[in-house]
Design an enzyme around this catalytic site. Sequence first.
Site, PDB file in Angstrom:
ATOM      1  CE  LYS A  52      -3.363   6.452   3.581  1.00 41.35           C
ATOM      2  NZ  LYS A  52      -2.329   5.544   3.998  1.00 41.35           N
ATOM      3  CD  GLN A  96      -2.528   2.359   6.039  1.00 41.67           C
ATOM      4  OE1 GLN A  96      -3.029   2.911   5.026  1.00 41.67           O
ATOM      5  NE2 GLN A  96      -1.840   2.652   6.739  1.00 41.67           N
ATOM      6  CG  ASP A 119       2.335   5.279   0.740  1.00 42.48           C
ATOM      7  OD1 ASP A 119       2.017   6.341   0.856  1.00 42.48           O
ATOM      8  OD2 ASP A 119       1.972   4.156   1.401  1.00 42.48           O
TER       9      ASP A 119
END
Length: 282
Positions: A52, A96, A119
């Site tokens: 990322k 995460q 997300d």
Amino acid sequence: MMIISGKEISVKIKDQLKEEVLKIKDEYQRLPKLAVILVGDNQASQVYVRNKERGCAYIGIESLKITHDASFSEAELLKEIEQLNQDDTVDGILVQLPLPKHINEDKVLEAIDPSKDVDGFHPQNVAKLFLGQKSLVPCTPKGMMVLLDEINYDLTGKEVVVVGRSNIVGKPVALLCLQKNATVTIAHSRTKNLKEVCKRADVLIAAVGRPKMINSEYVKEGAVVLDVGINRDENNKLCGDVDFEDVKDLVHAITPVPGGIGPMTITMLLQNTLEAFYQHQQ
Ligand code: NDP
């Protein structure tokens, strides 16, 4: 048979995003910024976070990596998220997953400002997706829709079967296909006659997490197969949920593993970060 190269398509999109970032820099005198929080030492998570960061560097946006050891408390994490919510220089916040067991994931995801939730996991964004309203859409499902667009595949009236009903892949991709006027079936571990159900599919989406489970017995001739799975086979080699070799001569198009859905996921994260950035300028 067409192999849908998510790798190539993602590079093309990232190059477009890179151009966009140059324009953003000119127009707004500020770069979009993605904050990524990693708690604990999960090896796979470390690889994902590194990728990322690389993605951010590639398109020229800022990334802020925040790491904590596994003992970091839920209260401390919630406080940190609140600080990032308040920070006007931060456009996207990603925590995460998975988190260590002592931290409640739902609570953490709900703490993220929905306008920074790149997300797309916050209940507010999930609800908007359900209602068909504009929202930050989860990256993996969004990437699959872009791949179908790239091969000019029209879902109208098509039979889509999604194997897997997770909140991050199966359910959202089913909703996105429904929005595109497909007839959608969501299958899972309790589905009866799974092979027959899958064989109906014009588009078969495998998001199961079982190496090479979907073989030619599950696939209709001429189907499009999207393989989300990231697994290791008996030789510890990366493989999908689909037995690529077994189905490849049967299908119209298929995504490989690696190089299919995976690279698109990160690219969509970058795209979501730019979307969040624009939202913050309004
Ligand atoms: P989950 O484990 O959350 O969900 C798996 C789903 O598959 C569940 O709904 C489960 O059913 C169903 N399932 C399990 N076994 C069977 C079976 N034998 N027959 C039918 N259905 C079954 O997984 P995720 O959705 O998070 O991920 C799926 C895969 O995709 C994994 O390999 C993961 O690594 C990969 N992945 C890849 C990404 C990428 O960027 N390429 C991103 C995210 C995930 P039930 O609900 O009944 O238990």
